[in-house]
Design an enzyme around this catalytic site. Structure first.
Site, short mmCIF file in Angstrom:
data_model
loop_
_atom_site.label_atom_id
_atom_site.label_comp_id
_atom_site.label_asym_id
_atom_site.label_seq_id
_atom_site.Cartn_x
_atom_site.Cartn_y
_atom_site.Cartn_z
N LYS A 162 0.82 -1.23 0.00
CA LYS A 162 0.00 0.00 0.00
C LYS A 162 0.84 1.27 0.00
O LYS A 162 0.57 2.19 -0.76
CB LYS A 162 -0.93 0.05 1.22
CG LYS A 162 -2.10 -0.90 1.16
CD LYS A 162 -3.16 -0.57 2.20
CE LYS A 162 -2.65 -0.54 3.62
NZ LYS A 162 -2.15 -1.85 4.10
N ARG A 203 -9.73 1.85 9.09
CA ARG A 203 -9.14 0.56 9.50
C ARG A 203 -10.16 -0.30 10.24
O ARG A 203 -9.87 -1.41 10.61
CB ARG A 203 -7.99 0.90 10.44
CG ARG A 203 -6.95 -0.16 10.60
CD ARG A 203 -5.87 -0.02 9.57
NE ARG A 203 -4.60 -0.52 10.05
CZ ARG A 203 -3.43 -0.04 9.64
NH1 ARG A 203 -3.38 0.96 8.79
NH2 ARG A 203 -2.32 -0.57 10.06
N ARG A 225 10.98 -6.60 4.99
CA ARG A 225 10.99 -5.17 5.29
C ARG A 225 11.59 -4.94 6.69
O ARG A 225 12.28 -3.94 6.91
CB ARG A 225 9.55 -4.63 5.25
CG ARG A 225 9.48 -3.12 5.47
CD ARG A 225 8.10 -2.57 5.23
NE ARG A 225 7.19 -2.85 6.33
CZ ARG A 225 5.89 -2.58 6.31
NH1 ARG A 225 5.33 -2.08 5.22
NH2 ARG A 225 5.12 -2.84 7.34
N ARG A 250 11.49 -1.54 11.33
CA ARG A 250 10.30 -1.00 11.99
C ARG A 250 9.99 -1.79 13.26
O ARG A 250 10.05 -3.01 13.27
CB ARG A 250 9.10 -1.08 11.04
CG ARG A 250 8.73 0.23 10.42
CD ARG A 250 7.63 0.07 9.43
NE ARG A 250 6.36 -0.35 10.02
CZ ARG A 250 5.20 -0.22 9.40
NH1 ARG A 250 5.14 0.31 8.19
NH2 ARG A 250 4.09 -0.62 9.97
N ARG A 310 -0.78 -8.11 13.91
CA ARG A 310 -1.32 -7.12 12.97
C ARG A 310 -2.19 -7.80 11.92
O ARG A 310 -3.21 -7.25 11.49
CB ARG A 310 -0.19 -6.34 12.30
CG ARG A 310 0.40 -5.29 13.27
CD ARG A 310 1.76 -4.80 12.83
NE ARG A 310 1.76 -4.19 11.53
CZ ARG A 310 2.77 -4.25 10.68
NH1 ARG A 310 3.87 -4.90 10.99
NH2 ARG A 310 2.68 -3.66 9.51
#
Ligand code: AMP
Length: 192
Positions: free
Chosen positions: A15, A90, A129, A135, A146
């Protein structure tokens, strides 16, 4: 032409990458609630401190905090020709809040575009990632949480927009340019 758009899809579907590309092509700002939270966390603001309590463990930041932040952001001048929301709404309550924010301004949403991706592929991308970006919420446990939050709270949003005839789904697997082209053609007919 205006383009008031929502970009949907699971974490790791691409996204953020696609939002930046689409925003440039469409001439509207990409607004990522996750990025706004991360900037505030880095800057040590009050909003950042509150958000981090939740985002560090992969939970959603409470609606009252998130909704107020989005309402403020959408009041800024650069959204006059539209916007591309990435990471908001969300949950179903945020869908209603976005409706209210737009209705208060005499506006409506043009389209919700969903990037679809296989959960296996998504997990792999997120772990990759994690190595690159580091992160805080890209550890295996937090990623799993998540994805659960996504399945329980975010995935039902697609049905809400589909019922309104406002949902377009685009296959997120493939070359980055190819996916951008698919998204642009899905958006093409809806943006006015
Ligand atoms: P993202 O970069 O979109 O994956 O968002 C990172 C984190 O920010 C999420 O796991 C949530 O903790 C928080 N967040 C982002 N957008 C929202 C939202 N619309 N509602 C609640 N929390 C959010």
């Amino acid at each position: 032409m205006s383009a008031r758009l929502v970009l949907l899809g699971p974490p790791g579907a691409g996204k953020g990458t696609q939002a930046a590309r689409l925003a440039e092509r469409l001439g509207v700002p990409a607004i990522s609630t996750g990025d706004i939270f991360r900037t505030n966390i880095k800057g040590g603001t009050e909003l950042g401190r509150k958000a981090q309590e939740y985002s560090s463990r992969g939970a959603l930041v409470p609606d009252e905090i998130t909704n107020a932040m989005v309402r403020d952001r959408l009041a800024q001048d650069d959204t006059a020709q539209g916007f591309l929301l990435d990471g908001y709404p969300r949950n179903v309550a945020q869908v209603a809040e976005l409706d209210a924010i737009l209705a208060d301004a005499g506006l409506t949403l043009d389209l919700a575009v969903e990037i679809t991706a296989d959960p296996e592929v998504v997990i792999e991308r997120l772990l990759k990632r994690a190595q690159i970006e580091g992160r805080e919420d890209d550890t295996a446990d937090v990623i799993r949480h998540r994805l659960d939050v996504y399945a329980e709270q975010t995935a039902p949003i697609s049905g809400v927009y589909a019922e309104r005839g406002l949902l377009a789904q685009v296959d997120g697997i493939g070359d980055v340019d190819e996916v951008t082209d698919r998204l642009l053609s899905a958006i093409g007919s809806a943006a006015r």
